[in-house]
Scaffold this motif. Structure first.
Motif, PDB file in Angstrom:
ATOM      1  N   UNK A 201       0.826  -1.223   0.000  1.00 41.28           N
ATOM      2  CA  UNK A 201       0.000   0.000   0.000  1.00 41.28           C
ATOM      3  C   UNK A 201       0.855   1.266   0.000  1.00 41.28           C
ATOM      4  N   UNK A 202       2.019   1.226   0.612  1.00 41.41           N
ATOM      5  CA  UNK A 202       2.941   2.376   0.599  1.00 41.41           C
ATOM      6  C   UNK A 202       4.240   1.931  -0.060  1.00 41.41           C
ATOM      7  N   UNK A 203       4.384   2.176  -1.360  1.00 37.72           N
ATOM      8  CA  UNK A 203       5.522   1.594  -2.078  1.00 37.72           C
ATOM      9  C   UNK A 203       6.782   2.465  -2.091  1.00 37.72           C
ATOM     10  N   UNK A 204       6.742   3.644  -1.457  1.00 41.18           N
ATOM     11  CA  UNK A 204       7.930   4.504  -1.422  1.00 41.18           C
ATOM     12  C   UNK A 204       8.156   5.002   0.010  1.00 41.18           C
ATOM     13  N   UNK A 205       9.363   5.515   0.257  1.00 37.98           N
ATOM     14  CA  UNK A 205       9.677   6.030   1.595  1.00 37.98           C
ATOM     15  C   UNK A 205       8.766   7.204   1.949  1.00 37.98           C
ATOM     16  N   UNK A 206       8.552   8.103   0.968  1.00 37.82           N
ATOM     17  CA  UNK A 206       7.704   9.271   1.218  1.00 37.82           C
ATOM     18  C   UNK A 206       6.279   8.827   1.569  1.00 37.82           C
ATOM     19  N   UNK A 207       5.797   7.790   0.863  1.00 37.66           N
ATOM     20  CA  UNK A 207       4.436   7.294   1.120  1.00 37.66           C
ATOM     21  C   UNK A 207       4.332   6.697   2.522  1.00 37.66           C
ATOM     22  N   UNK A 208       5.401   6.035   2.963  1.00 44.19           N
ATOM     23  CA  UNK A 208       5.407   5.441   4.310  1.00 44.19           C
ATOM     24  C   UNK A 208       5.274   6.555   5.350  1.00 44.19           C
ATOM     25  N   UNK A 209       6.088   7.596   5.199  1.00 40.85           N
ATOM     26  CA  UNK A 209       6.072   8.686   6.184  1.00 40.85           C
ATOM     27  C   UNK A 209       4.743   9.433   6.166  1.00 40.85           C
ATOM     28  N   UNK A 210       4.212   9.641   4.955  1.00 37.64           N
ATOM     29  CA  UNK A 210       2.911  10.326   4.851  1.00 37.64           C
ATOM     30  C   UNK A 210       1.814   9.513   5.544  1.00 37.64           C
ATOM     31  N   UNK A 211       1.818   8.208   5.301  1.00 36.62           N
ATOM     32  CA  UNK A 211       0.781   7.345   5.893  1.00 36.62           C
ATOM     33  C   UNK A 211       0.922   7.315   7.416  1.00 36.62           C
ATOM     34  N   UNK A 212       2.165   7.286   7.893  1.00 39.25           N
ATOM     35  CA  UNK A 212       2.378   7.277   9.349  1.00 39.25           C
ATOM     36  C   UNK A 212       1.868   8.577   9.962  1.00 39.25           C
ATOM     37  N   UNK A 213       2.170   9.673   9.291  1.00 43.40           N
ATOM     38  CA  UNK A 213       1.742  10.979   9.782  1.00 43.40           C
ATOM     39  C   UNK A 213       0.216  11.041   9.882  1.00 43.40           C
ATOM     40  N   UNK A 214      -0.473  10.548   8.855  1.00 44.65           N
ATOM     41  CA  UNK A 214      -1.942  10.649   8.929  1.00 44.65           C
ATOM     42  C   UNK A 214      -2.498   9.691   9.987  1.00 44.65           C
ATOM     43  N   UNK A 215      -1.838   8.549  10.197  1.00 42.32           N
ATOM     44  CA  UNK A 215      -2.305   7.651  11.271  1.00 42.32           C
ATOM     45  C   UNK A 215      -2.120   8.295  12.644  1.00 42.32           C
ATOM     46  N   UNK A 216      -0.989   8.972  12.819  1.00 40.83           N
ATOM     47  CA  UNK A 216      -0.733   9.628  14.107  1.00 40.83           C
ATOM     48  C   UNK A 216      -1.726  10.770  14.323  1.00 40.83           C
ATOM     49  N   UNK A 217      -2.093  11.423  13.238  1.00 43.92           N
ATOM     50  CA  UNK A 217      -3.085  12.500  13.314  1.00 43.92           C
ATOM     51  C   UNK A 217      -4.437  11.934  13.753  1.00 43.92           C
ATOM     52  N   UNK A 218      -4.808  10.808  13.129  1.00 41.81           N
ATOM     53  CA  UNK A 218      -6.094  10.161  13.468  1.00 41.81           C
ATOM     54  C   UNK A 218      -6.116   9.738  14.935  1.00 41.81           C
ATOM     55  N   UNK A 219      -4.971   9.236  15.412  1.00 39.81           N
ATOM     56  CA  UNK A 219      -4.916   8.706  16.785  1.00 39.81           C
ATOM     57  C   UNK A 219      -4.354   9.706  17.787  1.00 39.81           C
ATOM     58  N   UNK A 220      -4.299  10.961  17.405  1.00 41.52           N
ATOM     59  CA  UNK A 220      -3.710  11.987  18.276  1.00 41.52           C
ATOM     60  C   UNK A 220      -4.414  12.003  19.638  1.00 41.52           C
ATOM     61  N   UNK A 221      -3.616  12.009  20.681  1.00 39.11           N
ATOM     62  CA  UNK A 221      -4.186  12.051  22.034  1.00 39.11           C
ATOM     63  C   UNK A 221      -4.686  10.706  22.512  1.00 39.11           C
ATOM     64  N   UNK A 222      -4.559   9.683  21.673  1.00 41.03           N
ATOM     65  CA  UNK A 222      -5.009   8.350  22.083  1.00 41.03           C
ATOM     66  C   UNK A 222      -3.809   7.504  22.498  1.00 41.03           C
ATOM     67  N   UNK A 223      -4.084   6.321  22.998  1.00 39.31           N
ATOM     68  CA  UNK A 223      -3.013   5.458  23.529  1.00 39.31           C
ATOM     69  C   UNK A 223      -2.333   4.718  22.367  1.00 39.31           C
ATOM     70  N   UNK A 224      -1.173   5.229  21.968  1.00 42.06           N
ATOM     71  CA  UNK A 224      -0.542   4.736  20.740  1.00 42.06           C
ATOM     72  C   UNK A 224       0.901   4.308  20.975  1.00 42.06           C
ATOM     73  N   UNK A 225       1.232   3.145  20.438  1.00 43.96           N
ATOM     74  CA  UNK A 225       2.629   2.686  20.457  1.00 43.96           C
ATOM     75  C   UNK A 225       3.049   2.423  19.004  1.00 43.96           C
ATOM     76  N   UNK A 226       4.119   3.071  18.588  1.00 44.61           N
ATOM     77  CA  UNK A 226       4.694   2.797  17.267  1.00 44.61           C
ATOM     78  C   UNK A 226       5.876   1.856  17.499  1.00 44.61           C
ATOM     79  N   UNK A 227       5.950   0.793  16.698  1.00 44.70           N
ATOM     80  CA  UNK A 227       7.084  -0.125  16.859  1.00 44.70           C
ATOM     81  C   UNK A 227       7.809  -0.329  15.532  1.00 44.70           C
TER      82      UNK A 227
END
Ligand SMILES: [Fe+2]
Length: 396
Positions: A201-227
């Motif tokens: 789904x994210x075939x480039x480095x830029x796409x990976x970072x963009x997708x991570x950013x939007x996930x963090x935005x969606x889960x902002x203030x929630x209980x989140x662990x990135x591994x």
């Protein structure tokens, strides 16, 4: 006549091994032992972060400790194996002579969770990708083989991200926690699936970072662990920090008993390693892009927890309100430097647990293992943050 030089090395010979075994704490956390969650507080969830366990023998003391801890924690627990789950080159084909050994290492981690019904997540590291062994058949095939073997073990087991893709992949955990998984090895891996025609789904480095950013935005203030397998802040050798021991006694990196002073050779090895920009180190361009991308992004999301293995030691860094955990000493232990951005470092074998209590407090606990089953203790413990909504609900 006893020369000063000899006396110096003799002193180092006795003092360095002692110093190397002791945990280190930043001055500002002096007295941390007194800080504890309230005794009568109910544990709501526990996330076990276990890195580089890929050399566990069946019956390994650390394996036993994980097993016994899981029996004490509530159903709302999760286990995450943070990569390098199988040394040296992941799960090989059955036709390869090392297959039995590689399967044995994986089984030790699976068996540690027998009888546990919560989510068990395995993520990839460089060894699972067979990254450093060009002579061995492996790479993506070994990675996918591990993915299938883990998923087959039970419906609560998963290997993420799937298909050698970089992620981020979201996994919902019990009690409102969200796990976001990255394959950080993908950033430095040759033969990685990427670009046009790639099924990720994210075939480039830029796409990976963009997708991570939007996930963090969606889960902002929630209980989140990135591994991810690779640390972002790192006081270990992969992060470019070498101890006096690395410079003077370089052979201890290969065998902990080889305390032979080779100062010039030690410093030469370190200089060479920095120059070649090895793919396991932060000097590597791919790793550098990953670490810089994550640092820049995560600082906009305070209280997110980023947990990694890779370094065979334990570390805690707090940068910009983000909690950076390094916990890669489940099977091996190696040196780590004090200071820099760290608040705590330890060279013991151990693992880490993130615990949420009913009063909304989220704590991290580093558990280390001695030579005997009973020799385990908390090496560091810290309040990470308090979930505002839960704390408010309790006050009213
Ligand atoms: Fe690693």
């Amino acid at each position: 006549m006893f020369s000063h030089r000899r006396a110096f090395y003799l002193l180092l010979f006795f003092l360095l091994p002692l110093a190397a075994c002791r945990p280190w704490y930043a001055k500002r956390v002096n007295g941390w032992e007194e800080n504890k969650p309230p005794l009568d507080e109910t544990l709501r969830s526990a996330t076990y972060l276990i890195g580089d366990a890929g050399k566990w023998e069946q019956g390994d003391l650390m394996q036993q400790t994980v097993q016994s801890q899981l029996h004490q924690t509530p159903d709302s627990a999760t286990v995450v194996y943070l990569g390098d789950n199988i040394y040296e080159w992941g799960l090989t084909d059955t036709a390869v002579k090392d297959y039995a050994k590689t399967k044995y290492y994986l089984d030790a981690q699976l068996h540690a969770t027998d009888g546990f019904n919560g989510p068990v997540v395995f993520i990839p590291g460089n060894h699972d990708w067979a990254a450093s062994y060009k002579e061995a058949p492996g790479g993506l095939a070994n990675l996918k083989r591990q993915e299938v073997a883990v998923a087959k073990y039970g419906s609560n087991y998963s290997f993420l991200p799937t298909n050698g893709c970089p992620g981020p992949t979201v996994k919902k955990l019990p009690n409102g926690w969200t796990l976001i998984v990255l394959d950080t090895q993908w950033w430095v891996q040759t033969g990685r699936p990427e670009g046009v025609g790639c099924k990720c789904p994210q075939p480039t480095e830029q796409a990976v970072l963009r997708a991570l950013d939007s996930l963090l935005q969606i889960h902002k203030g929630q209980k989140t662990i990135v591994v991810g397998h690779h640390p972002v802040y790192d006081n270990g050798t992969h992060g470019g920090h070498f101890t006096l021991r690395d410079h003077i006694f370089p052979l201890t990196a290969f065998n902990k008993y080889l305390w032979i002073p080779l100062p010039l050779i030690g410093s030469g090895i370190i200089a060479g390693r920095m120059m070649i920009k090895h793919f396991t180190d932060q000097t590597h361009p791919g790793y550098k892009r990953l670490a810089t991308g994550l640092k820049t992004m995560l600082k906009r999301y305070p209280n997110v927890i980023y947990a990694a293995g890779h370094e065979h030691n334990l570390q805690y860094h707090n940068r910009d309100g983000v909690h950076y955990i390094v916990t890669g000493s489940a099977a091996k232990a190696s040196g780590v430097s004090q200071g820099h951005t760290a608040e705590y470092v330890d060279t013991h074998r151990g693992f880490t647990v993130v615990k949420e209590y009913a009063n909304g407090q989220v704590w991290v606990e580093y558990l280390i293992q001695g030579k005997y089953p009973s020799e385990k203790r908390v090496s560091y413990r810290r309040l990470l943050y308090t979930i505002p909504s839960q704390a408010a609900a309790i006050r009213h």
